[in-house]
Write an enzyme that holds these catalytic residues in place. Structure first.
Site, mmCIF file in Angstrom:
data_model
loop_
_atom_site.group_PDB
_atom_site.id
_atom_site.type_symbol
_atom_site.label_atom_id
_atom_site.label_comp_id
_atom_site.label_asym_id
_atom_site.label_seq_id
_atom_site.Cartn_x
_atom_site.Cartn_y
_atom_site.Cartn_z
ATOM 1 N N ASP A 1 0.833 -1.205 0.000
ATOM 2 C CA ASP A 1 0.000 0.000 0.000
ATOM 3 C C ASP A 1 0.868 1.256 0.000
ATOM 4 O O ASP A 1 1.868 1.330 0.720
ATOM 5 C CB ASP A 1 -0.852 -0.035 1.275
ATOM 6 C CG ASP A 1 -1.934 1.025 1.304
ATOM 7 O OD1 ASP A 1 -2.819 0.975 0.452
ATOM 8 O OD2 ASP A 1 -1.885 1.904 2.193
ATOM 9 N N GLU B 1 1.637 -0.587 -5.039
ATOM 10 C CA GLU B 1 0.591 0.388 -5.312
ATOM 11 C C GLU B 1 1.274 1.751 -5.248
ATOM 12 O O GLU B 1 1.570 2.261 -4.167
ATOM 13 C CB GLU B 1 -0.531 0.320 -4.268
ATOM 14 C CG GLU B 1 -1.700 1.204 -4.644
ATOM 15 C CD GLU B 1 -2.168 2.182 -3.589
ATOM 16 O OE1 GLU B 1 -3.249 2.748 -3.758
ATOM 17 O OE2 GLU B 1 -1.447 2.416 -2.590
#
Ligand code: NOJ
Length: 557
Positions: A220, A282
């Site tokens: 993330d 990401e």
């Protein structure tokens, strides 16, 4: 049709590994399947539905976070990286899920959230209780405020979800004190990655899940861990979907060179395990050359191609982004990782039905311009068939195989994305793509769970998208995806080579191995390529031509 003279050869010149060509299915645990009827999806629910994914024909699943969390940002606020929130089950349930997935030939990727913890994490609680300058505070980014009484935030950074990126603490003695940085919600304090203790902790967290048998991690906010040392002011808003355009200065909080050393160290840990364990970034970073730096041979394996996700539905825009992406990843010897939908963006079956004017909204609500549902689905299916014919890996987001649209009329009072509150009700946020998915048209909660409970309300039109209405129905979106995945595997498209045949204003076509792929973006129907028609995103017209917004796969002679 403009037959392009430039025949461009692209290839994925990478060492073989399952991930180089894998189709990976994103499960958003809250909204996939609910085993206990509390209205929130859970791990046993996922395990019970793994057969669907095997039947669909994907290679792996990526699970969004299921860790203990106050759920201030739907689990992206992690309070303990080594456990499972009771909302979703237990560690034993996670072990069972991994084992059952493996038995069905599916790999499992879990989400890792290293940029920030939850404010309920024991480290942040200790930091709040400790004094300025203490080792406890040094795990996060605490600073004194500006102005005579420190009442101004340390810099002008904005939170991705709206409002300032700093919150001021009340010190243990009751006086207003230092400020802490949170690029996202107030409940998501950013960690200080210059602190070796943080680095050591995450190496251990990686090992914890690798030892339990996971095949990789989706990382993330991979571009956010390191901040420019001086925390220089940056006047721009911090949108989650904005990258760094090539001709603009790099924002001091994103894509700093120091992040790469972190991933090199992680890669060494993954490589010390058997099997092919992977890292996927990401990272909302542009241009393609910058994102390719995350997938250099000693770093991550994949990085989501968000430039592709954001590209306009026109032949020139699609040609440009596909070409650029393949060139950039080829240059570092990595596969390209295609994606059209996820839990942060408007589902592509709706996004592609929005009028081109007015940009890309962050959520759609009652009163906003609504997408054209039929157009969106038609284009969405054409886009998926185009994507699944490209060499490289591809990610699917749960429900897109059903053609699910965004929920665009969700009542504002049911919204849960912190974006809605933090933006002062100017950005609706991401709830519309997170609505629990429909399995059975006539069951309570459309088969999401045993009860009629659902943490976000499901719209009545969910019945027509339910899996049981589409399974075995030729031409349904579900069967269209299933056939595409079977043919993609049979023709080894993921490890193929792309050779452009046509890149005009209206039609794109290319070869990949034994297949010719054509997408019609124009207004008039066009003849299909010569050969046997193997698959199409919608029926051909009565004259056997490819209508507007349709992709065909043809076996050439
Ligand atoms: C990206 C995740 O995909 C998103 O859902 C989350 O809100 C932010 N990172 C913050 O963790």
């Amino acid at each position: 049709m403009n037959t392009d003279a430039r025949q461009q050869e692209q290839s994925v010149g990478v060492a073989p590994g399952w991930w180089t060509e894998a189709v990976i299915y994103q499960i958003y645990p809250r909204s996939f399947a609910d085993s206990d009827g509390d209205g929130i999806g859970d791990l046993p629910g996922i395990t019970a539905r793994l057969g669907h994914l095997a039947e669909l024909g994907v290679d792996a699943v990526w699970l969004s976070p299921f860790y203990p969390s106050p759920q201030a940002d739907a689990g992206y606020d992690v309070a303990d990286y080594r456990d499972v929130d009771p909302l979703f089950g237990s560690l034993a349930d996670a072990d069972r899920l991994i084992a059952e997935a493996r038995a069905k030939g599916l790999k499992v990727i879990v989400d890792l959230v290293p940029n920030h913890t939850s404010s309920a994490h024991r480290w942040f609680r200790a930091a709040v209780a400790a004094a300025p300058g203490s080792p406890e505070r040094a795990r996060y980014i605490f600073r004194d405020g500006l102005g005579p009484d420190g009442a101004e935030p340390p810099n002008d950074w904005q939170s991705v979800f709206g409002g300032p990126a700093w919150t001021r603490l009340v010190e243990p003695d009751g006086r207003p004190g230092q400020w802490y940085l949170h690029l996202f919600d107030t409940a998501q304090p950013d960690l200080n990655w210059d602190n070796p203790e943080i680095r050591a902790e995450f190496l251990d967290v990686l090992r914890f899940w690798l030892d339990r048998g996971v095949d990789g991690f989706r990382v993330d906010v991979a571009h956010g861990l390191i901040k420019q040392a001086d925390l220089a002011n940056w006047e721009e808003p911090q949108e989650i979907l904005s990258g760094n355009e090539a001709d603009k200065p790099r924002p001091p909080m994103w894509d700093q060179d120091g992040v790469h050393e972190v991933y090199r160290e992680w890669r060494r840990v993954l490589d010390s395990y058997d099997g092919d364990r992977i890292l996927v970034a990401e990272a909302w970073v542009e241009p393609a050359e910058r994102i390719a730096r995350y997938v250099r041979p000693d770093e991550m394996h994949q990085a989501f191609n968000f430039e592709y996700l954001l590209a306009a539905w026109t032949a020139p825009a699609q040609y440009a982004v596909i070409t650029r992406s393949l060139e950039a990843t080829d240059a570092v010897g990595a596969p390209t990782t295609w994606v059209l939908s996820n839990h942060d963006v408007i589902r592509h079956a709706s996004r592609l039905g929005l009028s081109a004017k007015g940009g890309r909204p962050n959520g759609i609500g009652i009163g906003d311009p609504q997408p054209d549902a039929a157009l969106g689905l038609r284009r969405g299916r054409a886009a998926t068939l185009l994507m699944l014919a490209l060499p490289g890996s591809a990610y699917l987001y749960q429900g897109e195989e059903l053609g699910l649209p965004e929920h665009t009329t969700l009542p504002d009072e049911s919204r849960q994305d912190p974006t809605w509150e933090r933006s002062g009700h100017t950005q609706r946020g991401r709830d519309g793509c997170r609505v629990p998915i429909p399995w059975e048209a006539d069951a309570p909660s459309y088969g999401f769970g045993p009860a009629d409970a659902s943490w976000l309300p499901q719209p009545p039109l969910w019945a027509e998208y339910a899996l049981d209405r589409q399974r075995g129905v030729p031409g349904s979106t579900y069967e269209t995806y299933r056939t595409a995945l079977r043919l993609r595997r049979e023709h080894a498209l993921g490890r193929g080579t792309l050779e452009w045949l046509s890149s005009g204003d209206e039609v794109l076509s290319f070869r990949n191995g034994g297949l010719t792929v054509l997408t019609n973006f124009g207004t008039a129907a066009v003849p299909p390529p010569d050969g046997d028609l193997l698959h199409s995103s919608a029926p051909l017209d009565a004259d056997g031509r490819v209508p507007t917004d349709v992709t065909v796969w043809v076996r050439h002679s």
